[in-house]
Design a protein around this motif. Structure first.
Motif, short mmCIF file in Angstrom:
data_model
loop_
_atom_site.label_atom_id
_atom_site.label_comp_id
_atom_site.label_asym_id
_atom_site.label_seq_id
_atom_site.Cartn_x
_atom_site.Cartn_y
_atom_site.Cartn_z
N LEU A 90 0.84 -1.20 0.00
CA LEU A 90 0.00 0.00 0.00
C LEU A 90 0.87 1.25 0.00
O LEU A 90 1.97 1.26 0.56
CB LEU A 90 -0.90 0.01 1.24
CG LEU A 90 -2.05 -0.99 1.25
CD1 LEU A 90 -2.64 -1.09 2.66
CD2 LEU A 90 -3.12 -0.56 0.25
N TRP B 47 -7.50 -0.45 -2.74
CA TRP B 47 -6.35 -0.16 -3.59
C TRP B 47 -6.39 -1.01 -4.86
O TRP B 47 -6.22 -0.51 -5.97
CB TRP B 47 -5.08 -0.40 -2.78
CG TRP B 47 -3.77 -0.42 -3.52
CD1 TRP B 47 -2.95 -1.49 -3.69
CD2 TRP B 47 -3.10 0.69 -4.14
NE1 TRP B 47 -1.83 -1.15 -4.38
CE2 TRP B 47 -1.89 0.20 -4.67
CE3 TRP B 47 -3.41 2.02 -4.30
CZ2 TRP B 47 -0.98 1.01 -5.35
CZ3 TRP B 47 -2.51 2.85 -4.99
CH2 TRP B 47 -1.32 2.35 -5.50
N MET C 289 -11.06 4.14 -2.21
CA MET C 289 -10.11 4.51 -1.16
C MET C 289 -10.45 5.86 -0.56
O MET C 289 -10.49 6.01 0.67
CB MET C 289 -8.69 4.53 -1.73
CG MET C 289 -7.62 4.76 -0.67
SD MET C 289 -7.37 3.32 0.39
CE MET C 289 -6.30 2.33 -0.67
N MET D 281 -4.34 9.98 -3.51
CA MET D 281 -4.67 8.79 -4.29
C MET D 281 -4.77 9.11 -5.77
O MET D 281 -4.46 8.27 -6.62
CB MET D 281 -5.98 8.18 -3.77
CG MET D 281 -5.93 7.73 -2.32
SD MET D 281 -4.42 6.81 -1.87
CE MET D 281 -4.46 5.44 -3.02
#
Length: 690
Positions: free
Chosen positions: A271, A333, A400, A411
């Motif tokens: 991540l 993700w 997310m 993101m």
């Protein structure tokens, strides 16, 4: 006699973000209340834990100092009748003071001999003053939301369970929320479930720590948390990332901090760093751990509120709690990457930005148009900027960001890169929110700067257009922060443009007819923020007014000038030149009618101080104006400083308002020329110099 005064209010668990402010306000309020009551006091200490607010003040007197009282009564002629008997006026005066007519003195006054009351009133005891001081302090607390409990008709931040009020070893009468004060406090909820009896106020913090497992001082507790978190991170083989905001929050959640390290599955390290930190820090109140190479490790530090007999169970519980959060983040993700960032663009049309201002797609379109204008000033590549503007809001629809709203923009950066967009496009997407908070850096890239400006200008213009501007301390759309972001980006990014024109253009693009006066209100709003921006940099309001009075719209130019003016204001010559300019402005204002169409004629000057000033003006005019053409206001002000001596001599030796019309009007024209030159850089008559 003096002694330490202790006031403690025991409550159910306080809201963490309010604890520090409540403790400070209580201490300040009680201290001020006692001072206002006339009590001599010493040093104030404030204490706060999740279950208590307390204030301790040293050297508090047991009563106020005796006070001499003198009150004038009626004259003797009114106080006594012809037979020497006291009248009702004299008796009423004596009765109002609790004395007799015979006990009153007499003295001469401008109205004749009169009765006078003189006495020394004893000091008021602390016992009579404390209730009022504490009640006043409680009324001033910044309580986010009042709670009521039982049959109480008054509210507090949380239900109150005990009150302590000690002056040295003596209990002081005090009742708060129907709880009468005594000397009994409470220790840690689990380590010490019983009552702690305080013999004196001075033993408060020590007794709580040694007996009750409570560290009452939030600063001491905070330092211990930082130390324990650091130590726990080192035992894991890395360095714990200590965020001050998180430390402050944890400080408000625990009374007896114990740092404990834990681990999570290494598969979650795929991540992005920001996702891991947000999951651990924002959602779990855990401290992430960083390796020596700067990469995050599969571990964390948490702070428990007790010393467990079975630490392994506590660690296992912490690990068990964080695992599903990380699993969710990993799922989001993978899902978002599978779909791609660009796939969300069409969905922006279905999400409302603001009811009167359209959808997120509408906003994105306006931002893209604004970027076309702003991109040139920022030196941004047009294709990069257009693509970044198109994708800027797409990550708001990702899984997310839906779960972690604080990751908007971040993101977008990762998903843009993952989808094959250029680094410049991806960076601009994340920089659209820069500066993210007070003191944070502005966008670093040209495209990021243009996009950040366009996004804020559109929001500001839209909300002002529908007349929803901030009022008081209410700012639901964060417009104060947005305006400051605009100002900082322009100044710190060295972007020269006409801000007022850009605000006007942003208003014209809104889907509503702007409320009357929107542009002027929006401009004033930015100027107010600009004044505050410079105040935080230590530049005073008179310096700001000196530059703002010129009506400049280019903030890069504004910044150059105000920095130069601030430095000029500290020079010896500034006081003379600025004082003379004030005088010149006043003279011209009073005699404006004599200046219509007149210009200075150097053939009419008289020898001496007037000639020297005219020559100095001629000599410095080109130097000042040339420096301003070169964008060097500091050099221009140095040219004005050269006028100090001839200006001083002129006002000492020359009568400006001469009786001769021609001579008077020519001298006024000379002052007018000087006024224009003095305002080449700023209106220096505004400077307040000692």
């Amino acid at each position: 006699m003096t002694a330490t005064l202790l006031i403690e209010i025991g409550v159910e668990e306080l809201p963490p973000k309010a604890m520090r402010a409540l403790a400070d306000a209580l201490a300040d309020g009680v201290t001020q209340g006692l001072r206002d009551a006339g009590l001599a006091i010493g040093k104030t200490s404030r204490y706060a834990t999740p279950r208590r607010l307390a204030v301790s003040i040293t050297d508090v007197a047991e009563q106020t100092a005796p006070e001499a009282v003198e009150k004038a009564g009626p004259t003797v002629a009114i106080a006594f009748d012809d037979e020497g008997n006291a009248t009702k006026a004299a008796e009423g005066f004596a009765r109002s003071l609790g004395t007799t007519v015979d006990a009153l003195a007499r003295e001469d006054s401008d109205k004749g001999e009169r009765l006078v009351y003189r006495a020394t009133e004893p000091g008021k005891p602390l016992a009579d003053l404390l209730q009022g001081a504490v009640d006043s302090a409680l009324r001033g607390l910044p309580i986010p939301k009042l709670m009521r409990w039982g049959d109480s008709d008054t509210g507090f931040v949380r239900p109150v369970h005990w009150v302590v009020a000690l002056h040295g070893a003596q209990i002081v009468p005090l009742t708060l929320f129907k709880e009468a004060a005594d000397r009994n406090t409470q220790g840690h909820r689990f380590h010490h479930g019983g009552t702690i009896v305080l013999e004196t106020a001075d033993e408060y913090a020590r007794a709580l720590e040694e007996t009750g497992h409570v560290i009452a001082d939030p600063d001491v507790r905070k330092a211990r948390i930082e130390s324990q978190v650091t130590a726990a991170g080192e035992t894991f083989g890395g360095r714990a990332l200590i965020d001050d905001g998180l430390v402050e929050e944890v400080t408000a959640l625990v009374e007896w901090p114990v740092g404990i390290a834990g681990t999570f599955d290494e598969r979650f390290l795929v991540l992005p760093r920001e996702v891991l930190i947000s999951t651990l820090q924002e959602h779990q109140r855990y401290f992430p751990i960083e390796a020596g190479n700067g990469e995050l490790m599969a571990g964390f530090v948490t702070v428990a509120n007790l010393e467990s007999r079975d630490v392994a169970q506590v660690i296992a519980g912490n690990e068990r709690v964080v695992r599903p959060r990380l699993a969710d983040a990993l799922f989001f993700w993978e899902q978002d990457r599978r779909r791609g960032l660009a796939a969300h663009v069409d969905g922006l049309a279905r999400v409302t930005f603001q009811q009167s201002l359209g959808s997120l797609a509408d906003k994105s379109g306006r931002v893209a148009t604004l970027c076309n204008r702003l991109g040139e000033a920022a030196g941004a590549d047009s294709d990069t900027l257009a693509r970044a503007a198109e994708l800027a809001k797409a990550d708001l629809l990702t899984e997310m960001v839906g779960e972690f709203p604080d990751l908007q923009g971040v993101m977008g950066y990762y998903y843009a890169r993952d989808g094959g967009e250029s680094d410049d496009v991806a960076t601009a997407i994340t920089e659209q929110y820069a500066p993210a908070r007070a003191g944070a850096p502005i966008a670093a890239t040209p495209a990021g700067q243009a996009l950040a400006l366009a996004d804020r200008l559109d929001t500001l213009a839209g909300i002002f257009a529908i007349d929803r501007r901030p009022s008081g301390d209410k700012d639901p759309f964060g417009l104060r922060r947005a305006a400051l972001g605009v100002l900082r980006t322009l100044i710190e990014g060295n972007l020269s443009l006409d801000l007022r024109a850009e605000l006007d253009h942003a208003l014209s693009m809104q889907p509503v007819e702007p409320a009357e006066g929107s542009l002027e209100a929006l401009w004033t709003f930015h100027m107010e923020r600009l004044r505050g921006y410079y105040a935080e940099r230590g530049i005073s309001g008179d310096r700001f007014d000196a530059v703002a009075n010129l009506g400049l719209r280019d903030l890069v130019d504004f910044d150059r000038r105000i920095v130069a003016v601030d430095a000029f204001g500290r020079e010896a010559a500034a006081q003379t030149v600025c004082g003379a300019h004030k005088r010149i402005r006043n003279i011209l204002r009073r005699n404006a009618s004599e200046l219509d169409g007149r210009s200075f004629d150097d053939r009419l000057v008289e020898p001496g101080a007037e000639t020297r000033l005219a020559q100095a003006l001629e000599a410095q005019r080109d130097a000042v104006t040339g420096a301003m053409r070169d964008e060097d206001p500091a050099r221009a002000l140095a040219g004005l400083a050269a006028l100090a001596e001839p200006l001083d001599a002129f006002f000492d030796d020359v009568m400006v308002m001469a009786e001769d019309d021609t001579l008077r009007q020519n001298r006024l024209a000379l002052l007018q020329a000087l006024d224009r030159l003095c305002r080449e850089v700023a209106d220096i008559s505004c400077l307040a110099l000692d």
